[in-house]
Scaffold this motif. Structure first.
Motif, PDB file in Angstrom:
ATOM      1  N   ASP A 187       6.895   9.418  18.271  1.00 29.08           N
ATOM      2  CA  ASP A 187       7.386   9.720  16.934  1.00 29.08           C
ATOM      3  C   ASP A 187       7.400  11.213  16.609  1.00 29.08           C
ATOM      4  O   ASP A 187       7.417  11.596  15.459  1.00 29.08           O
ATOM      5  CB  ASP A 187       6.583   8.953  15.880  1.00 29.08           C
ATOM      6  CG  ASP A 187       5.128   9.358  15.883  1.00 29.08           C
ATOM      7  OD1 ASP A 187       4.728  10.094  16.792  1.00 29.08           O
ATOM      8  OD2 ASP A 187       4.399   8.928  14.973  1.00 29.08           O
ATOM      9  N   GLU A 204       9.874   2.258   2.127  1.00 27.31           N
ATOM     10  CA  GLU A 204      10.280   2.446   3.523  1.00 27.31           C
ATOM     11  C   GLU A 204      10.544   1.098   4.192  1.00 27.31           C
ATOM     12  O   GLU A 204      11.549   0.945   4.904  1.00 27.31           O
ATOM     13  CB  GLU A 204       9.192   3.193   4.310  1.00 27.31           C
ATOM     14  CG  GLU A 204       9.053   4.665   3.954  1.00 27.31           C
ATOM     15  CD  GLU A 204       8.083   4.913   2.816  1.00 27.31           C
ATOM     16  OE1 GLU A 204       7.723   3.931   2.115  1.00 27.31           O
ATOM     17  OE2 GLU A 204       7.684   6.075   2.615  1.00 27.31           O
ATOM     18  N   SER A 245       8.628   4.757  10.711  1.00 33.69           N
ATOM     19  CA  SER A 245       7.745   5.826  11.177  1.00 33.69           C
ATOM     20  C   SER A 245       7.120   6.541   9.977  1.00 33.69           C
ATOM     21  O   SER A 245       5.923   6.821   9.961  1.00 33.69           O
ATOM     22  CB  SER A 245       8.564   6.784  12.047  1.00 33.69           C
ATOM     23  OG  SER A 245       7.797   7.871  12.438  1.00 33.69           O
ATOM     24  N   ASN A 246       7.932   6.803   8.948  1.00 32.53           N
ATOM     25  CA  ASN A 246       7.405   7.440   7.739  1.00 32.53           C
ATOM     26  C   ASN A 246       6.382   6.564   7.041  1.00 32.53           C
ATOM     27  O   ASN A 246       5.482   7.054   6.375  1.00 32.53           O
ATOM     28  CB  ASN A 246       8.539   7.765   6.760  1.00 32.53           C
ATOM     29  CG  ASN A 246       9.338   8.980   7.194  1.00 32.53           C
ATOM     30  OD1 ASN A 246       8.939   9.672   8.131  1.00 32.53           O
ATOM     31  ND2 ASN A 246      10.441   9.236   6.538  1.00 32.53           N
ATOM     32  N   ASP A 287       0.821  -1.208   0.000  1.00 32.84           N
ATOM     33  CA  ASP A 287       0.000   0.000   0.000  1.00 32.84           C
ATOM     34  C   ASP A 287       0.863   1.269   0.000  1.00 32.84           C
ATOM     35  O   ASP A 287       0.629   2.211   0.741  1.00 32.84           O
ATOM     36  CB  ASP A 287      -0.939  -0.019   1.220  1.00 32.84           C
ATOM     37  CG  ASP A 287      -1.953   1.120   1.183  1.00 32.84           C
ATOM     38  OD1 ASP A 287      -2.237   1.605   0.069  1.00 32.84           O
ATOM     39  OD2 ASP A 287      -2.430   1.516   2.257  1.00 32.84           O
ATOM     40  N   GLY A 299       4.301   4.901   8.540  1.00 30.82           N
ATOM     41  CA  GLY A 299       3.130   4.862   9.408  1.00 30.82           C
ATOM     42  C   GLY A 299       3.080   3.595  10.241  1.00 30.82           C
ATOM     43  O   GLY A 299       2.051   3.248  10.799  1.00 30.82           O
ATOM     44  N   LEU A 300       4.197   2.860  10.325  1.00 28.63           N
ATOM     45  CA  LEU A 300       4.194   1.608  11.080  1.00 28.63           C
ATOM     46  C   LEU A 300       4.596   1.815  12.542  1.00 28.63           C
ATOM     47  O   LEU A 300       4.457   0.927  13.360  1.00 28.63           O
ATOM     48  CB  LEU A 300       5.151   0.601  10.433  1.00 28.63           C
ATOM     49  CG  LEU A 300       4.792   0.225   8.997  1.00 28.63           C
ATOM     50  CD1 LEU A 300       5.760  -0.813   8.459  1.00 28.63           C
ATOM     51  CD2 LEU A 300       3.367  -0.292   8.909  1.00 28.63           C
ATOM     52  N   ILE A 301       5.148   2.978  12.836  1.00 25.20           N
ATOM     53  CA  ILE A 301       5.455   3.300  14.230  1.00 25.20           C
ATOM     54  C   ILE A 301       4.765   4.613  14.513  1.00 25.20           C
ATOM     55  O   ILE A 301       4.975   5.587  13.793  1.00 25.20           O
ATOM     56  CB  ILE A 301       6.967   3.479  14.445  1.00 25.20           C
ATOM     57  CG1 ILE A 301       7.694   2.152  14.288  1.00 25.20           C
ATOM     58  CG2 ILE A 301       7.252   4.068  15.827  1.00 25.20           C
ATOM     59  CD1 ILE A 301       9.194   2.268  14.462  1.00 25.20           C
ATOM     60  N   ASP A 302       3.922   4.640  15.507  1.00 25.15           N
ATOM     61  CA  ASP A 302       3.367   5.941  15.820  1.00 25.15           C
ATOM     62  C   ASP A 302       3.383   6.224  17.322  1.00 25.15           C
ATOM     63  O   ASP A 302       2.569   6.963  17.834  1.00 25.15           O
ATOM     64  CB  ASP A 302       1.982   6.153  15.210  1.00 25.15           C
ATOM     65  CG  ASP A 302       0.991   5.106  15.642  1.00 25.15           C
ATOM     66  OD1 ASP A 302       1.333   4.309  16.537  1.00 25.15           O
ATOM     67  OD2 ASP A 302      -0.127   5.081  15.100  1.00 25.15           O
ATOM     68  N   VAL A 303       4.349   5.625  17.996  1.00 21.92           N
ATOM     69  CA  VAL A 303       4.583   6.018  19.385  1.00 21.92           C
ATOM     70  C   VAL A 303       5.927   6.739  19.464  1.00 21.92           C
ATOM     71  O   VAL A 303       6.859   6.386  18.741  1.00 21.92           O
ATOM     72  CB  VAL A 303       4.600   4.801  20.341  1.00 21.92           C
ATOM     73  CG1 VAL A 303       3.185   4.364  20.645  1.00 21.92           C
ATOM     74  CG2 VAL A 303       5.395   3.656  19.743  1.00 21.92           C
ATOM     75  N   VAL A 322      14.241   3.132  12.008  1.00 24.65           N
ATOM     76  CA  VAL A 322      13.051   3.541  12.756  1.00 24.65           C
ATOM     77  C   VAL A 322      12.347   4.701  12.046  1.00 24.65           C
ATOM     78  O   VAL A 322      11.126   4.739  11.944  1.00 24.65           O
ATOM     79  CB  VAL A 322      13.428   3.935  14.204  1.00 24.65           C
ATOM     80  CG1 VAL A 322      12.320   4.730  14.862  1.00 24.65           C
ATOM     81  CG2 VAL A 322      13.736   2.687  15.012  1.00 24.65           C
ATOM     82  N   LYS A 323      13.150   5.624  11.518  1.00 25.14           N
ATOM     83  CA  LYS A 323      12.565   6.761  10.804  1.00 25.14           C
ATOM     84  C   LYS A 323      11.783   6.281   9.583  1.00 25.14           C
ATOM     85  O   LYS A 323      10.686   6.764   9.309  1.00 25.14           O
ATOM     86  CB  LYS A 323      13.673   7.723  10.377  1.00 25.14           C
ATOM     87  CG  LYS A 323      13.151   8.987   9.742  1.00 25.14           C
ATOM     88  CD  LYS A 323      14.313   9.862   9.342  1.00 25.14           C
ATOM     89  CE  LYS A 323      13.849  11.237   8.921  1.00 25.14           C
ATOM     90  NZ  LYS A 323      15.002  12.068   8.565  1.00 25.14           N
ATOM     91  N   ARG A 344       3.898   1.559   0.978  1.00 30.31           N
ATOM     92  CA  ARG A 344       4.897   1.620   2.054  1.00 30.31           C
ATOM     93  C   ARG A 344       6.143   0.816   1.707  1.00 30.31           C
ATOM     94  O   ARG A 344       7.042   0.672   2.536  1.00 30.31           O
ATOM     95  CB  ARG A 344       4.318   1.051   3.345  1.00 30.31           C
ATOM     96  CG  ARG A 344       3.158   1.823   3.922  1.00 30.31           C
ATOM     97  CD  ARG A 344       2.580   1.047   5.106  1.00 30.31           C
ATOM     98  NE  ARG A 344       1.745   1.880   5.941  1.00 30.31           N
ATOM     99  CZ  ARG A 344       0.427   1.935   5.846  1.00 30.31           C
ATOM    100  NH1 ARG A 344      -0.205   1.223   4.933  1.00 30.31           N
ATOM    101  NH2 ARG A 344      -0.274   2.714   6.658  1.00 30.31           N
ATOM    102  N   MET A 382      11.501   7.559  19.538  1.00 24.22           N
ATOM    103  CA  MET A 382      11.717   6.166  19.139  1.00 24.22           C
ATOM    104  C   MET A 382      13.084   5.991  18.481  1.00 24.22           C
ATOM    105  O   MET A 382      13.748   4.969  18.681  1.00 24.22           O
ATOM    106  CB  MET A 382      10.595   5.757  18.169  1.00 24.22           C
ATOM    107  CG  MET A 382      10.343   4.293  18.134  1.00 24.22           C
ATOM    108  SD  MET A 382       9.931   3.670  19.777  1.00 24.22           S
ATOM    109  CE  MET A 382       9.833   1.932  19.431  1.00 24.22           C
TER     110      MET A 382
END
Lengths: 275, 128
Positions: A212, A67, A203-204, A62, A206-210, A199-200, A64, A245
């Motif tokens: 961030d 990344e 995060s970009n 989708d 959208g798989l990490i949103d804590v 990690v960045k 992603r 993160m």
């Protein structure tokens, strides 16, 4: 022409700095040059493949895909570098001794050769795919400045390689006694920086949103976009706007490698000799 | 250096980092569901690249909402869509498109550019 030169120089330097540090960190490992050469070769082949499939990689998951792909290869590189640092810590003492006595490569084994080659291949593949795409673009546009642009790219490539070699010889000039501790720390921080970059990417995607949001912004002191900022970013993972993160990933990776190397380091023996 | 010793070493050294990586990916997949759940309030926009220029080169975006930018590269040559202010860089092959996801923005102006054609491919986002 200058623009092409700068872009290619930047990418080659980023990969070259990593190779320089890793090479210096594995001085004395028998078969090191072959492993690095194979790694560079595999990395160049990988670059071409990644460049050709850039669109399909990007569309995967989708939108992603790029990344996730970059994060995955970065995390693999982190593992390889960690393994390499720990292995070197285990063998540093015997290698320092043998290097002193024989002044030549030790034959103390080649476990870390795969890790070494793989880390180099990934560094080359990541930056190289951008160079290949950029140069494919130049050829595709087919403008009358094509020759000039390609010449610029070529000079950028040579310059990047030259600066990386300067770094390598600088590190190689460190007295043997301190050499492995210095390069061990460098590779550890380099790996920690790669973990933070991964990690960045996640995060970009959208798989990490804590944790961030950026914790601080030190770009007014040292911008990651400036040359010193870029070089420090590659070498020790400098970030001008790190998220929580990213910082956690950096610290956890560095601490893990330090602790592993410490626990698994070669036992102290006959240190009086080196005094 | 027998292979069994080699294998044992791998087995001993490798497990420690994956613990961290695995926990990252667990966190990651948990938040993937979270991000899918909130997909409805995502603000979506489109930017196209033609002749190494952005269209539109200036965008107004709402604050406090996740944003999804579909970047269509209409040129035959690839471009690297990048922003230091927003912290992303993404390669977009020729004649294809890519998705950029942004966290909710704070009010401000954010520059973006195409790394392969920095002289013409420039743009900015105004969040308000």
């Amino acid at each position: 022409m200058l623009a092409a030169l700068v872009i290619v120089f930047r990418e080659v330097l980023e990969a070259g700095l990593i190779i320089g540090v890793v090479l210096a960190a594995s001085r004395g490992v028998h078969g090191r040059n072959g492993a690095v050469a194979l790694g560079v070769l595999a990395g160049i082949l990988g670059s071409v493949v990644v460049a050709i499939f850039a669109a399909s990689i990007s569309d995967a998951f989708d939108g992603r895909g790029q990344e996730i792909f970059i994060a995955a290869i970065l995390l693999f590189a982190v593992l390889m570098l960690a393994w390499h640092v720990v292995w070197m810590a285990q063998h540093a003492r015997e290698m320092t001794q043998q290097l002193r006595q024989l002044g030549s490569d030790v034959t103390a084994g080649r476990q870390s050769l795969f890790a070494l080659g793989a880390a180099v291949a990934i560094a080359v593949m990541r930056e190289g795919s951008e160079v290949v795409l950029f140069m494919m673009g130049i050829v595709m546009q087919g403008s009358n400045t094509m020759g000039e642009l390609l010449a610029g790219s070529g000079i950028g490539l040579l310059l990047g390689a030259a600066v990386s070699m300067v770094l390598y010889f600088g590190l190689a000039a460190i007295p043997l006694k301190r050499m492995f501790s210095v390069t061990g720390v460098l590779v550890t921080l380099l790996a920690a920086g790669l973990a933070a970059s991964a990690v960045k990417q996640l995060s970009n995607a959208g798989l990490i949103d804590v944790f961030d949001t950026p914790l601080w912004n030190s770009s007014f002191i040292l911008s990651e976009d400036s040359w010193p900022g870029r070089i420090l970013h590659v070498l020790i993972g400098y970030m001008d706007r790190p998220t929580g993160m990213q910082l956690i990933a950096y610290v956890v990776t560095a601490a893990t490698i330090f602790i592993l190397s410490y626990v698994r380091r070669a036992p102290e023996r006959r240190t009086a000799l080196s005094a | 250096m027998s292979t069994s010793r080699f294998a044992r070493k791998v087995v001993r050294v490798l497990p420690s980092l994956p613990v961290f990586l695995a926990s990252l990916s667990v966190l990651g997949s948990a938040s993937l569901w979270a991000s899918i759940a909130q997909a409805e309030d995502t603000h979506e926009v489109e930017i196209s690249i033609k002749d190494h220029k952005f269209e539109p080169a200036s965008l107004k975006l709402p604050t406090g909402k996740p944003i999804k930018i579909l970047v269509k590269n209409l040129d035959a040559s690839p471009e690297e869509f990048e922003s230091h202010d927003l912290g992303f860089e993404k390669v977009i092959a020729g004649n294809s498109s890519a998705t950029i996801r942004l966290k909710p923005l704070k009010p401000g102006t954010y520059m973006f550019f195409g790394e392969y054609h920095e002289d013409t491919a420039l743009g900015h986002i105004v969040a308000e």
